[in-house]
Write an enzyme that holds these catalytic residues in place. Structure first.
Site, PDB file in Angstrom:
ATOM      1  CB  ILE A 153       8.771   8.719   8.258  1.00 59.60           C
ATOM      2  CG1 ILE A 153       8.481   9.691   9.407  1.00 59.60           C
ATOM      3  CG2 ILE A 153       7.582   7.812   7.997  1.00 59.60           C
ATOM      4  CD1 ILE A 153       9.590  10.657   9.730  1.00 59.60           C
ATOM      5  CG  ASP A 204       5.178  15.357   2.093  1.00 59.48           C
ATOM      6  OD1 ASP A 204       5.279  14.849   0.958  1.00 59.48           O
ATOM      7  OD2 ASP A 204       6.151  15.816   2.706  1.00 59.48           O
ATOM      8  N   GLY A 222      10.552  13.575   1.742  1.00 60.87           N
ATOM      9  CA  GLY A 222       9.289  13.916   2.380  1.00 60.87           C
ATOM     10  C   GLY A 222       9.032  12.988   3.553  1.00 60.87           C
ATOM     11  CD  GLU A 223       8.479   8.367   3.594  1.00 65.21           C
ATOM     12  OE1 GLU A 223       9.045   7.964   4.657  1.00 65.21           O
ATOM     13  OE2 GLU A 223       8.479   7.707   2.544  1.00 65.21           O
ATOM     14  N   GLY A 224       8.340  13.551   6.425  1.00 63.83           N
ATOM     15  CA  GLY A 224       8.799  14.054   7.710  1.00 63.83           C
ATOM     16  C   GLY A 224      10.220  13.636   8.017  1.00 63.83           C
TER      17      GLY A 224
END
Length: 351
Positions: free
Chosen positions: A97, A174, A316-318
């Site tokens: 990210i 997340d 995830g992570e954005g």
């Protein structure tokens, strides 16, 4: 503690949207030829309340980190310790990210909401910490009633902090081993889906891991059957503090008239809850991408959101939303900077 009551969500500006749609027709191109870019530019204008829209100057990613007790049921390919290690990686700028946000012109903040560690990595990262981990949702509630309410309030406060600091677009990310199990349970509970239809591979579990995960979701759903109509109750029984904070964040961003790019399954599951906490919030969101998790597609369908990209991502992570951000920038740029037929002296009709 008193359950959070969000202010009413006002929809994006319809007059700005109409002006943007009219301008799109007058740009030097065949109407509709830029496809989804045209739709995104109209959405951006409506969110900003001005046509043409301004280019984004301070998009902000907030990664919500938290552990989940359901990892004890063998639902993930990674141990719970990885969550705290990845928080340090975010802070050091070494995660996916960080790289993707940088090329998209966004900055990254990480918030330890419920990582299973004694002390947060720093006071800033732990400023909104609620607790250590969540309960194992297969056999117990994820949160106490007070913690569920506090976590939603924490996400709400984080959104306020970012908007007050000048953020003009927000992305929730997340990080938490086991969080797709909780997210899948939320999606199944809110859509009436069967566990076998929505459980995915998460971090890359094998067939036995998938069976354990499906069993955990089934058991959590059974426990949650009495709170399906209660958003806070669902977060308490089968969510987690990180998911509750994301829900508060997405809901409050809409209240504050700030657009949001949703990421993958975990964030979108939280958004499903957020739209119940603050009805109408979904009008302020776009789906950054479609992940490979089956529950994500189901959640997007229920939110009536069409993903901007579909690259088979599931990190995830954005990250999926960060990849979509330059496309939103391109949409804004074309509407704002292209010449119109009149200004370019070009006939807008074929003889």
């Amino acid at each position: 503690m008193t359950e959070p009551a969000f202010d009413p969500v006002t929809p994006p500006d319809a007059d700005a949207a109409a002006a943007a749609a009219d301008r799109q027709v007058r740009l030097t191109k065949p109407a509709g030829s830029l496809g989804r870019l045209e739709e995104l530019s109209i959405w951006a204008a409506a969110c900003q309340g001005v046509c043409p829209p301004r280019q984004l100057t301070r998009p902000r990613v907030v990664v919500f980190a938290g552990d989940h007790g359901v990892t004890a049921s063998g639902v993930s390919a990674y141990p719970a310790e990885v969550t705290n290690q990845m928080v340090a990686n975010f802070d050091a700028g070494g995660a996916a990210i960080n790289v993707l946000a940088d090329i998209a012109g966004a900055t990254v903040r990480v918030a330890d909401i419920s990582v299973d560690c004694v002390e947060p990595l720093s006071p800033a990262i732990g400023a909104h910490k609620i607790r250590r981990s969540a309960g194992n949702i297969a056999v117990e509630d994820a949160l106490s009633p007070a913690d569920a309410i506090a976590a939603v309030a924490a996400g709400r406060q984080i959104a306020d902090e970012e908007v007050d600091a000048g953020a003009d677009l927000l992305i929730a990310g997340d990080m938490g081993i086991g969080n797709t199990t909780a997210a899948t349970t939320l999606v199944a509970a809110l859509t009436g889906a069967e566990p076998v239809a929505v459980v995915g591979r998460g971090t890359g579990i094998d067939d036995y891991g998938w069976m354990r995960k499906t069993s955990a979701v089934r058991d959590a759903l059974y426990r949650a059957r009495g709170v399906v109509g209660d958003p806070i109750g669902l977060l308490r029984v089968c969510g987690g503090a990180d998911l509750a904070a994301m829900a508060g964040f997405c809901a409050q961003a809409a209240v504050r008239r700030t657009p949001v790019l949703l990421d993958g399954l975990v964030v979108t599951a939280a958004a499903l809850v957020a739209d119940r906490l603050a009805p109408g919030a979904r009008a302020w969101w776009q789906a950054g991408h479609r992940s490979t998790e089956p529950a994500h597609t189901l959640a997007l369908t229920h939110l009536e959101l069409d993903p901007i990209v579909d690259l088979r991502m599931r990190l995830g992570e954005g990250t999926g939303a960060a990849v979509a951000l330059p496309i939103v920038r391109a949409a804004i740029a074309t509407l704002a900077s292209m010449a119109t037929f009149d200004s370019a002296g070009i006939l807008d009709k074929t003889p």
